[in-house]
Design an enzyme around this catalytic site. Structure first.
Site, PDB file in Angstrom:
ATOM      1  N   CYS A 138      -6.242 -48.128 -81.952  1.00  0.00           N
ATOM      2  CA  CYS A 138      -6.561 -47.309 -83.124  1.00  0.00           C
ATOM      3  C   CYS A 138      -5.319 -47.025 -83.951  1.00  0.00           C
ATOM      4  O   CYS A 138      -5.276 -47.262 -85.146  1.00  0.00           O
ATOM      5  CB  CYS A 138      -7.215 -46.006 -82.695  1.00  0.00           C
ATOM      6  SG  CYS A 138      -8.832 -46.289 -81.987  1.00  0.00           S
ATOM      7  N   HIS A 139      -4.309 -46.459 -83.332  1.00  0.00           N
ATOM      8  CA  HIS A 139      -3.131 -46.071 -84.103  1.00  0.00           C
ATOM      9  C   HIS A 139      -1.838 -46.533 -83.449  1.00  0.00           C
ATOM     10  O   HIS A 139      -0.769 -46.018 -83.721  1.00  0.00           O
ATOM     11  CB  HIS A 139      -3.124 -44.558 -84.328  1.00  0.00           C
ATOM     12  CG  HIS A 139      -4.404 -44.074 -84.942  1.00  0.00           C
ATOM     13  ND1 HIS A 139      -5.402 -43.499 -84.202  1.00  0.00           N
ATOM     14  CD2 HIS A 139      -4.866 -44.148 -86.200  1.00  0.00           C
ATOM     15  CE1 HIS A 139      -6.427 -43.230 -84.990  1.00  0.00           C
ATOM     16  NE2 HIS A 139      -6.133 -43.602 -86.194  1.00  0.00           N
ATOM     17  N   GLY A 140      -1.952 -47.494 -82.523  1.00  0.00           N
ATOM     18  CA  GLY A 140      -0.766 -48.174 -82.017  1.00  0.00           C
ATOM     19  C   GLY A 140       0.092 -47.400 -81.035  1.00  0.00           C
ATOM     20  O   GLY A 140       1.316 -47.407 -81.150  1.00  0.00           O
TER      21      GLY A 140
END
Lengths: 174, 419
Positions: A138-140
């Site tokens: 999703c956001h690394g």
């Protein structure tokens, strides 16, 4: 009238104060059930434990089970993976925790943790990312072989739920 | 509101109006003096009213067939699409209607930014409008969860987890919002309940929005105060109603174009996969109208910081009337602000674009630059430009520049005079 003007506290002040106080308590007593009804109900709380058979899991493999609606990762780590997780200096960790604190002693190969990214709750992918552990698409966020956050926006290591070994082949989560 | 007192012609009308002055209200709305130079950017108020009513009507119909339960919701939406008579049409109108609603509201908001409609004496109209916008976002978010597809589930997970960034009580609040230990059936049922409620709250705020508008009257493209009624105004009906109706027709053509020819182009195909709490889709994106805020959230490498900036990006708009120091309303007479206005538009579009892209590499850099500029615009540029800018002469009335063909500068007020 003349008399009451001299008094600092009148009978009426007393009645106002007590009415407001009792009214506020009453209002709070009515509002609380309306708020608390949104908290997890008895049926949700009843799902609080899950027993998992781990006899089929080979070293290096992991399974995912659902507990309280959330995925739980059970990973049987190899000796190399354990050594690698333990070779990391605590200074390199945004949320410093020793690998030993994240497993049961004597059961060092078993890593049991909530498969929920501590950023915004996605399920990280296993065997991915820069630290061979997990990677959240999703956001690394990158997690290592102990489920500890190493890089990315997540603030904490993946959470270790309450669990115990019922016998050699069974883990009870919750 | 300087119209003379309305007296119904019929005896029955007078009897009724003395007891409940609905006819007086209707007369006020019909004769309401409106600036005669309103352009097509002013037609979006009517278009938005249409959007709200469309969502309410199609939503009531969908609720007759939808089942709010984690095991049944996904199938019930497919039931609407395949079995219910015209169910596909009603659902596509409702889902695309949300996008059209946001398209219209963004044009409406940027209209206000360009012509200074948020400035004194219209601050309350602006603030009520922002409250409507916040409720719209809440309604859209919860509505997107109801089909219980993969994007529904994981969008709900990500957004509700924003609250877990709050120190100390964050986790308790998140559990309270869920009614479970993750997004689950209790979350779905409460979202359905609130999704049904919010449009009616919006309707109430729309009444206040219009009421507050009718106190000072409409702003207009030259942004000056006008006498009402006067040679600068026309009655709302038929002049504005017919213009609004024509604009609405054009808008409905675009709307119908999406519904009939590209009903899924604004959605995400992952939402046609039933929710699965074990698997997160590789790429979670919110609906297009929330992308700029999503980009701001992801541009910050800190969880709490990202959440604060994202909400800050919306809440800063509430103090906009006091951040803008210019005495001149309309950007038509503000040569410097006008340029920054267009840069802000580009900035928001860039943020929207990177919000849809993975948060890495050049996209992350763009998101950070875009976020910094967004806040710079409101906190630094607006107050400073308001002081330093040499504005162009503002006309004394709407009629003067119109009737003489070109602006007569000797007739004009100077920019240092109060308007």
């Amino acid at each position: 009238m003349d008399k009451s003007e001299k008094k600092t506290t009148t009978r009426r002040d007393f009645l106002f104060t007590t009415s407001y106080t009792v009214g506020a308590v009453g209002l709070g007593a009515v509002i609380w059930p309306l708020i608390d009804q949104m908290n997890p109900d008895k049926a949700q709380k009843a799902l609080a434990t899950t027993e998992v058979d781990i006899s089929q899991i080979e070293p290096g493999k992991s399974i995912t089970v659902l507990w309280r609606g959330k995925p739980v990762f059970l990973k049987r780590r190899t000796q190399e993976e354990i050594l690698e997780a333990r070779s990391v200096s605590l200074n390199d960790l945004p949320h410093p925790e020793k690998d030993e604190e994240r497993v049961k002693s004597g059961k060092d190969e078993w890593l049991v943790m909530l498969g929920v990214c501590t950023h915004l709750g996605c399920v990280p992918l296993s065997n991915k990312g820069d630290y061979k552990g997990w990677f959240c698409p999703c956001h690394g966020s990158h997690y290592d072989l102990s489920g500890r956050i190493r890089k990315g926006p997540a603030p904490k290591n993946m959470e270790i739920p309450k669990y115990e070994f019922v016998d050699a082949n069974t883990i009870k989560i919750g | 509101m300087s119209e003379q007192e309305y007296v119904p012609k019929s005896k029955a009308g007078k009897w009724f109006n003395d007891r409940l002055p609905l006819l007086s209200l209707a007369s006020h709305l019909t004769d309401y003096p409106t600036p005669k130079n309103l352009n097509y950017w002013w037609t979006f108020g009517g278009i938005l009213t249409f959007c709200l009513l469309t969502q309410i009507i199609t939503g009531i119909v969908l609720a007759m067939h939808y089942v709010a339960h984690a095991d049944l919701a996904f199938a019930s939406v497919e039931h609407i699409m395949r079995d219910v008579n015209y169910g596909w049409l009603i659902r596509y109108i409702h889902s695309n209607g949300a996008s059209m609603f946001f398209l219209a509201v963004y044009i409406h908001i940027f209209r206000s930014l360009f012509y200074g409609s948020y400035k004194s004496p219209r601050e309350i109209i602006w603030i009520i409008g922002l409250m409507i916008y916040l409720l719209m976002m809440a309604a859209a978010f919860m509505g997107y969860v109801l089909p219980w597809g993969q994007m529904s589930f994981w969008g709900a997970t990500v957004i509700t987890n924003l609250f877990s960034a709050i120190p100390l009580v964050g986790d308790s609040i998140t559990t309270w919002l869920w009614g479970a230990y993750s997004v689950d059936n209790p979350t779905l049922t409460r979202f359905f309940s609130l999704h049904y409620l919010i449009p009616f709250l919006i309707l109430g705020l729309v009444v206040l929005h219009i009421w507050a508008l009718h106190v000072p009257g409409n702003n207009n493209p030259v942004g000056i105060d006008i006498k009402k009624p006067s040679k600068d105004t026309v009655p709302f009906h038929p002049y504005i109603t017919i213009k609004d109706a024509f604009a609405l027709l054009l808008f409905m053509i675009i709307f119908a174009g999406f519904v009939f020819f590209a009903p899924n182009v604004l959605g995400h195909s992952d939402n046609y996969i039933q929710a699965n709490p074990m698997v997160t889709p590789a790429h979670i994106v919110p609906e297009w109208y929330l992308l700029p805020f999503y980009a701001i959230l992801r541009s910050v490498p800190d969880k709490l910081g990202g959440v604060i900036l994202m909400f800050g990006a919306i809440f800063i708009l509430f103090v906009l009337p006091w951040l803008d120091t210019s005495k001149v309303r309309s950007a038509v007479f503000r040569p410097i602000y006008r340029q920054f206005f267009w840069i802000l538009i580009v900035d928001v579009l860039v943020l929207g674009y990177v919000g849809a892209m993975p948060a890495e590499g050049i996209y992350l850099v763009l998101a950070r630059v875009g976020t910094v500029y967004y806040f710079l615009h409101f906190i630094v540029i607006l107050p400073v430009v308001g002081y330093l800018e040499k504005t162009e002469p503002v006309p004394l009335s709407i009629s003067d520049p119109v009737l003489t063909g070109s602006a007569d500068y000797s007739m004009a007020k100077k920019d240092n005079e109060k308007i």
